[in-house]
Design an enzyme around this catalytic site. Structure first.
Site: not given
Length: 724
Positions: A86, A239, A660
């Site tokens: 992402h 991810d 992230s």
């Protein structure tokens, strides 16, 4: 300038003492007691091995600020970077077309020549951080003395004092930042405040601008679970994405060139296949964006009622429109994929935050803490002089400005959903260009925007949002064109917006030519007129709120400083502000609402969800991937204890947005995963850390390598990692 102060770190105080696994610690300034805690829990590295500004070989040198919005980690001597899918999503979407849909199908570069440059993407390496607190405070004292001597603002007015303090602090920070830029040419310099403005540090970065996509899994894998599973556990999302940093022949940053070569860093992270077990030491290093752990109870209530609720409502409506169009047309789905993901992420975050704050009784707990602080203040006359008014000002200030904040949030969220407004601003700027270079830049910005823009989608979304805003915003705050909607279009928002899209020169195949030809006459264009009136209404309301915002921020900082002094015998950490931070803890499961959650997921759990894809669209997985997992050929990527392919796992590391892509290290500083999410039960984490519930969700590095190897057949990348 003021935003540096408004976003400055506030000190965390979710409880009177920090838990061992709570905290986002500045690497160059870790308290010795915290260092001992880390070592007792399993850290094998010294403080210098974590952070050394001279050698370039400490662990911090392998961690990067990815794009100024995420984190990443260098994993090879040839500048290979792992981050989240992402985090790379926008780059992947930008490189995708309907004919070459790498967003959907994935991408593998089996040689350097096949790697794809990503325009506009940068990776930042932290060189060093310096404490400039004394310099800032000395200069502030000088400015205050000059003000007193000149008898400016002699009235003892809290708002004037607050504004003067924040403005002067910003001035000093800007001045020092400029000095460091001049002394460090070609480097990114950031001066930031910490701990409610009681500490100041300057960080110097090296920015690399030639970044190329190397590997991405399919969208079905990289976003497996979609909105259904976002912020949830258990997860099976792969991810991750892979990029490479390029440099000139001397290893220095350079714009993209075919002559650039892969960066050869002094330090990269060793990837480990050893896995983890419950209780094992786990550490993240990354760039957490923003937390508000020391926010007052009044500020928390404002966040719930005046910020999160409007965000939830407006984004929900906008996303429904986008989703309808994205399902109908793959070209539109590609154009809006990144925008939708960005919008929905914090839409669901706001929903979860409000629920968790209520479930955990965070406001009541913060009120108790404020009572303790008030008692501490009242016990000393000097403390009364400094802190005696802050809680009363916060209570009154938040109550008085609640309608303004609510109106601003509805208007701001509506603006972010009306792409025609952004397009009008670009068009207006293009008409003001006075030379060929600026005109070329303006044309490029316009073309870049149009590449991911669909007028039909925007027209419906704009009409829908303008109608919602009329229902939610106080009438006296609405832009002037709302009168036109009533008087000329009978209150028909769709008709008004259709009139704008049908008559504007800024949308269409010849838009750039029409804009340039129209020049300043474009100001009469209906889209620019609407955008201008909206901006004027928003700016007027924002200016009304500005002085109150400064006063509130100043007193929130005082609350931080009061707590620091009250708890000065304890080690504490500053709120996140997108500077490099370390968090530490252990691999750990959890129990919530009577249900126990294991600390990892496996391949079978992914197959179980994929079996429900006819009912849940977010669980769609291609047959070739299902068959690959069913084969069970996990090889060296299987866990040595369970024999399973472990996909995602939990630790109690303290993370937030910006983390992230942060590497998850074991006690030896070896890479075992990439952080990518938090769990639903602890969505209050940006405001209050609950050690029993808060978990960091990471993708197991062995799952990453399995897909690179078995699905991507990227032997070149597996060899490059030098696995032990």
């Amino acid at each position: 300038m003021i935003k540096k102060i408004l976003l400055g770190g506030l000190m965390a105080i979710s409880s009177l003492t920090a838990w061992a696994d709570e905290g986002m610690w500045v690497l160059h300034h870790i308290d010795p007691r915290t260092q001992r805690n880390m070592q007792q829990m399993g850290l094998k590295l010294s403080a210098q091995e974590l952070y050394d500004p001279e050698s370039g070989t400490s662990l911090k040198d392998a961690v990067v600020d990815f794009g100024d919005f995420c984190s990443g980690v260098v994993v090879s001597p040839d500048g290979l970077v792992f981050t989240n899918h992402h985090c790379g999503f926008s780059a992947i979407q930008t490189l995708s077309t309907t004919d070459d849909d790498i967003l959907k199908n994935g991408f593998v570069a089996r040689s350097h020549a096949e790697e794809r440059p990503v325009e506009g993407l940068s990776v930042f390496f932290l060189q060093r951080t310096e404490d400039i607190t004394d310099r800032v405070k000395e200069k502030l004292a000088q400015l205050e003395a000059e003000r007193a001597e000149s008898q400016e603002a002699v009235e003892d007015n809290e708002a004037i004092v607050a504004q003067s303090n924040l403005v002067n602090t910003s001035r000093v920070m800007d001045m020092i930042e400029q000095e460091y830029k001049e002394a460090n040419p070609g480097r990114e310099v950031r001066v930031q405040s910490y701990c409610g403005g009681s500490q100041f540090f300057v960080s110097i970065y090296k920015e690399y601008r030639d970044i190329r996509l190397v590997f991405t899994p399919t969208q079905s894998l990289g976003k497996f679970g979609g909105d259904t599973d976002n912020w949830m556990w258990p997860r099976q999302t792969s991810d991750f994405s892979v990029f490479r940093v390029y440099a000139d022949k001397d290893g220095e940053p350079a714009a993209y060139s075919k002559d650039n070569v892969p960066l050869h860093p002094k330090r990269w992270a060793q990837v480990s296949l050893d896995g983890y077990a419950p209780g094992d030491y786990c550490m993240t290093i990354g760039f957490p964006g923003s937390t508000s752990r020391y926010l007052s109870s009044y500020g928390i209530t404002e966040r719930i009622e005046q910020q999160n609720k409007p965000r939830i409502e407006v984004r929900g409506v906008k996303q429904d429109v986008w989703k309808k169009w994205m399902k109908s047309d793959r070209a539109i789905a590609i154009k809006y994929a990144s925008k939708f993901a960005s919008s929905s992420n914090y839409w669901k975050n706001s929903i979860g935050m409000n629920k968790a704050l209520a479930d955990l009784g965070v406001v009541a707990e913060k009120e108790k803490l404020e009572q303790s602080i008030a008692s501490w203040v009242d016990a000393d006359e000097a403390r009364q002089q400094r802190f005696g008014k802050m809680l009363a000002i916060l209570k009154e200030g938040y109550a008085s400005c609640a309608p303004q904040i609510r109106n601003l949030m509805y208007m701001n969220e509506t603006l972010s959903g009306m792409e025609i407004w952004s397009l009008a601003r670009l068009a207006d700027q293009l008409t003001l260009c006075e030379d060929s270079a600026s005109t070329a830049d303006g044309i490029k910005a316009y073309e870049d925007f149009m590449k991911d823009y669909e007028p039909r989608v925007d027209e419906e979304c704009t009409a829908t949002l303008l109608k919602l805003m009329a229902e939610k915003v106080d009438a006296e705050c609405l832009p002037e064109f709302y009168k036109t909607i009533q008087s000329e279009f009978g209150g028909d928002y769709a008709a008004y917006v259709h009139h704008i899209f049908s008559n504007t020169k800024i949308v269409g195949p010849h838009a750039i030519r029409d804009i340039i030809l129209a020049g300043k006459e474009l100001q009469d264009d209906p889209a620019l007129k609407m955008a201008s009136e909206f901006s004027m209404a928003y700016s007027a309301l924002a200016m009304q709120y500005r002085s109150t915002a400064l006063l509130l921020n100043y007193n929130e900082n005082l609350l931080t400083q009061a707590f620091l002094e009250m708890e000065q015998s304890q080690p504490h950490y500053s709120d996140a502000n997108f500077s490099m931070r370390l968090s530490y803890g252990i691999v750990q499961d959890y129990t919530a609402n009577g249900q126990h959650y294991n600390y990892f997921t496996n391949a079978q759990s992914l197959l179980d969800k994929a079996a429900k894809q006819d009912e849940i669209e977010d669980y769609m997985l291609e047959d070739n991937l299902i068959n690959l997992l069913k084969e069970g050929d996990f090889g060296r990527y299987a866990d040595k204890q369970t024999g399973e392919l472990q996909l995602c796992f939990l630790s109690n590391n303290d993370i937030t947005g910006g983390n992230s892509g942060s590497p998850m290290f074991n006690g030896k500083g070896e890479l075992i995963g990439l952080a990518f999410d938090g769990n639903w039960e602890a969505m209050s984490g940006d405001i209050s850390f609950d050690p029993a519930l808060q978990r960091c969700i990471g993708v197991d590095i062995r799952f990453v390598l399995y897909l690179i190897d078995k699905w991507g057949h990227a032997d070149n990348l597996i060899s490059e990692l030098r696995l032990k």
